[in-house]
Design a protein around this motif. Structure first.
Motif, mmCIF file in Angstrom:
data_model
loop_
_atom_site.group_PDB
_atom_site.id
_atom_site.type_symbol
_atom_site.label_atom_id
_atom_site.label_comp_id
_atom_site.label_asym_id
_atom_site.label_seq_id
_atom_site.Cartn_x
_atom_site.Cartn_y
_atom_site.Cartn_z
ATOM 1 N N ALA A 24 0.825 -1.205 0.000
ATOM 2 C CA ALA A 24 0.000 0.000 0.000
ATOM 3 C C ALA A 24 0.863 1.262 0.000
ATOM 4 C CB ALA A 24 -0.909 0.002 1.229
ATOM 5 N N THR A 25 0.291 2.338 -0.542
ATOM 6 C CA THR A 25 0.968 3.632 -0.517
ATOM 7 C C THR A 25 0.768 4.277 0.856
ATOM 8 O OG1 THR A 25 -0.960 4.898 -1.252
ATOM 9 C CG2 THR A 25 0.478 3.958 -2.981
ATOM 10 N N GLY B 139 -5.488 5.932 5.286
ATOM 11 C CA GLY B 139 -6.915 6.003 5.008
ATOM 12 C C GLY B 139 -7.356 7.184 4.162
ATOM 13 N N ALA B 140 -6.422 7.882 3.541
ATOM 14 C CA ALA B 140 -6.793 9.019 2.692
ATOM 15 C C ALA B 140 -7.284 8.564 1.326
ATOM 16 C CB ALA B 140 -5.604 9.957 2.524
ATOM 17 N N ARG B 141 -6.829 7.400 0.890
ATOM 18 C CA ARG B 141 -7.226 6.843 -0.416
ATOM 19 C C ARG B 141 -7.706 5.411 -0.222
ATOM 20 N NH1 ARG B 141 -6.382 9.916 -4.678
ATOM 21 N NH2 ARG B 141 -4.991 11.684 -4.458
ATOM 22 N N CYS B 142 -8.542 4.950 -1.133
ATOM 23 C CA CYS B 142 -9.090 3.595 -1.071
ATOM 24 C C CYS B 142 -7.958 2.574 -1.049
ATOM 25 C CB CYS B 142 -10.003 3.350 -2.266
ATOM 26 S SG CYS B 142 -10.665 1.668 -2.319
ATOM 27 N N GLU C 204 -7.091 3.052 -4.875
ATOM 28 C CA GLU C 204 -6.369 4.314 -4.672
ATOM 29 C C GLU C 204 -7.207 5.539 -4.994
ATOM 30 O OE1 GLU C 204 -2.136 4.657 -5.509
ATOM 31 O OE2 GLU C 204 -2.169 2.556 -6.148
ATOM 32 N N ASP C 205 -8.540 5.374 -5.116
ATOM 33 C CA ASP C 205 -9.417 6.515 -5.343
ATOM 34 C C ASP C 205 -9.348 7.419 -4.116
ATOM 35 O OD1 ASP C 205 -11.312 8.105 -6.642
ATOM 36 O OD2 ASP C 205 -12.984 7.071 -5.664
ATOM 37 N N GLY C 206 -9.426 8.695 -4.336
ATOM 38 C CA GLY C 206 -9.396 9.597 -3.198
ATOM 39 C C GLY C 206 -9.217 11.017 -3.639
ATOM 40 N N PRO C 207 -9.177 11.925 -2.720
ATOM 41 C CA PRO C 207 -9.238 11.659 -1.282
ATOM 42 C C PRO C 207 -10.648 11.207 -0.876
ATOM 43 C CG PRO C 207 -9.210 14.015 -1.661
ATOM 44 C CD PRO C 207 -9.026 13.355 -2.997
ATOM 45 N N PRO D 198 -6.636 1.510 7.126
ATOM 46 C CA PRO D 198 -7.223 1.518 5.784
ATOM 47 C C PRO D 198 -8.691 1.923 5.783
ATOM 48 C CG PRO D 198 -7.095 -0.716 6.597
ATOM 49 C CD PRO D 198 -6.400 0.150 7.609
ATOM 50 N N ARG D 199 -9.060 2.615 4.714
ATOM 51 C CA ARG D 199 -10.454 2.915 4.411
ATOM 52 C C ARG D 199 -10.663 2.583 2.942
ATOM 53 N NH1 ARG D 199 -12.487 8.608 6.117
ATOM 54 N NH2 ARG D 199 -10.888 9.251 4.646
#
Length: 123
Positions: free
Chosen positions: A37-38, A44-47, A51-54, A75-76
């Motif tokens: 993960a990034t 939890g700023a991006r999926c 990686e959709d976000g914010p 994670p979110r």
């Protein structure tokens, strides 16, 4: 008509409350490894999946604090990915769960996975 295990959807345009998922259900969602993960995904700023976000607090699905050898991460996910992974999780969980095969309405994991699928975006 609403299903007795799923909450009625909110009126169109109404933001949904942040959803929290119990640890027993997170295990069925097959989160990616923290190492893959990034930094934005770990906090939890991006999926966590796409990686959709914010991500917005009102619509993000909170997957709770996770622990890995490198430490804690939070994670979110977007609702679209959560629904897709909940569908996969339910497909894997239900045939292996004695409670789901006997009476699916009594299996907390199965019910929550079903609710996550239902709360995903509609085409």
């Amino acid at each position: 008509m609403t299903h007795r295990t799923a909450a009625a959807p909110p009126p169109s345009g109404t933001p949904r409350a942040s959803l929290e998922v119990p640890a027993s259900v997170v295990a069925a969602l097959l989160l990616p490894a923290a190492a893959d993960a990034t930094e934005d995904q770990l906090r939890g700023a991006r999926c966590i999946w796409c990686e959709d976000g914010p991500l917005q607090a009102a619509t993000a699905v909170d997957l709770g604090e996770q622990r890995s050898p490198a430490g804690s991460w939070f994670p979110r996910a977007c609702q679209r990915c959560t629904a897709a992974w909940a569908h996969r999780g339910l497909f894997e969980h239900a045939p292996m769960c004695e409670q789901c095969t006997d009476d699916a309405s009594r299996c907390e994991v199965g019910l929550i996975l079903y609710r996550l699928i239902r709360q995903g975006p509609r085409p």
